[in-house]
Design a protein around this motif. Structure first.
Motif, PDB file in Angstrom:
ATOM      1  N   TYR A   1      44.537  41.212  84.744  1.00 49.84           N
ATOM      2  CA  TYR A   1      45.632  40.526  84.057  1.00 49.84           C
ATOM      3  C   TYR A   1      45.633  39.068  84.492  1.00 49.84           C
ATOM      4  CZ  TYR A   1      50.306  39.684  82.192  1.00 49.84           C
ATOM      5  OH  TYR A   1      51.366  39.192  81.487  1.00 49.84           O
TER       6      TYR A   1
ATOM      7  N   TRP B   1      60.207  35.977  70.380  1.00 53.22           N
ATOM      8  CA  TRP B   1      58.797  36.126  70.716  1.00 53.22           C
ATOM      9  C   TRP B   1      58.387  37.573  70.511  1.00 53.22           C
ATOM     10  CZ3 TRP B   1      56.625  31.676  70.988  1.00 53.22           C
ATOM     11  CH2 TRP B   1      57.292  30.589  71.523  1.00 53.22           C
ATOM     12  N   PRO B   2      57.155  37.811  70.116  1.00 55.88           N
ATOM     13  CA  PRO B   2      56.724  39.190  69.868  1.00 55.88           C
ATOM     14  C   PRO B   2      56.747  40.087  71.102  1.00 55.88           C
ATOM     15  CG  PRO B   2      54.966  37.612  69.331  1.00 55.88           C
ATOM     16  CD  PRO B   2      56.140  36.828  69.799  1.00 55.88           C
ATOM     17  N   TYR B   3      56.623  39.484  72.306  1.00 54.69           N
ATOM     18  CA  TYR B   3      56.554  40.290  73.526  1.00 54.69           C
ATOM     19  C   TYR B   3      57.784  40.120  74.407  1.00 54.69           C
ATOM     20  CZ  TYR B   3      51.757  40.292  71.944  1.00 54.69           C
ATOM     21  OH  TYR B   3      50.630  40.422  71.183  1.00 54.69           O
ATOM     22  N   GLY B   4      58.845  39.544  73.893  1.00 52.72           N
ATOM     23  CA  GLY B   4      60.038  39.315  74.708  1.00 52.72           C
ATOM     24  C   GLY B   4      59.840  38.127  75.628  1.00 52.72           C
TER      25      GLY B   4
ATOM     26  N   TRP C   1      58.669  35.897  78.840  1.00 54.33           N
ATOM     27  CA  TRP C   1      57.438  35.836  79.638  1.00 54.33           C
ATOM     28  C   TRP C   1      57.588  36.690  80.877  1.00 54.33           C
ATOM     29  CZ3 TRP C   1      56.412  34.083  84.584  1.00 54.33           C
ATOM     30  CH2 TRP C   1      55.077  33.898  84.904  1.00 54.33           C
TER      31      TRP C   1
ATOM     32  N   SER D   1      59.543  39.336  81.509  1.00 52.99           N
ATOM     33  CA  SER D   1      59.515  40.787  81.272  1.00 52.99           C
ATOM     34  C   SER D   1      58.090  41.244  80.954  1.00 52.99           C
ATOM     35  CB  SER D   1      60.477  41.185  80.154  1.00 52.99           C
ATOM     36  OG  SER D   1      60.090  40.635  78.922  1.00 52.99           O
ATOM     37  N   HIS D   2      57.352  40.420  80.230  1.00 48.01           N
ATOM     38  CA  HIS D   2      55.966  40.756  79.898  1.00 48.01           C
ATOM     39  C   HIS D   2      55.121  40.832  81.173  1.00 48.01           C
ATOM     40  CE1 HIS D   2      51.863  40.017  78.288  1.00 48.01           C
ATOM     41  NE2 HIS D   2      52.308  40.786  77.328  1.00 48.01           N
TER      42      HIS D   2
ATOM     43  N   GLU E   1      56.097  43.836  83.364  1.00 47.88           N
ATOM     44  CA  GLU E   1      55.603  45.097  82.812  1.00 47.88           C
ATOM     45  C   GLU E   1      54.166  45.367  83.271  1.00 47.88           C
ATOM     46  OE1 GLU E   1      54.832  46.597  78.334  1.00 47.88           O
ATOM     47  OE2 GLU E   1      56.755  45.605  78.681  1.00 47.88           O
TER      48      GLU E   1
END
Length: 79
Positions: A11, A52-55, A57, A59-60, A63
């Motif tokens: 990541y 944003w599509p992924y909520g 930054w 929280s992404h 996760e």
């Protein structure tokens, strides 16, 4: 143990300030999106994360960092 035997996911995390500037410049240069707002408006959108599509930054990232067998690399260390 070798790292490649431990990590199953790599990541790459980028500094959120750099992401924000990059997204803002991309939106400003994309004439189809017609983004006419100021940078401070983009900051608010980015912080709230609801558009944003992924909520957000954070929280992404959270996760992914909760996964086991993950190797986290900072983008800035690759450049």
């Amino acid at each position: 143990m070798y790292l490649y035997k431990i990590a199953k996911v790599i990541y790459v995390i980028r500094n959120p300030k750099d992401i924000l500037v990059s997204i803002y410049n991309s939106y400003k240069n994309d004439h189809e999106k017609k983004f006419k707002s100021h940078f401070k408006d983009m900051v608010n959108i980015f912080l709230q994360g609801d558009k944003w599509p992924y909520g957000t930054w954070w929280s992404h990232v959270n996760e992914f960092t909760q996964l086991s067998n993950i190797l986290i690399i900072h983008y800035e260390s690759l450049v």
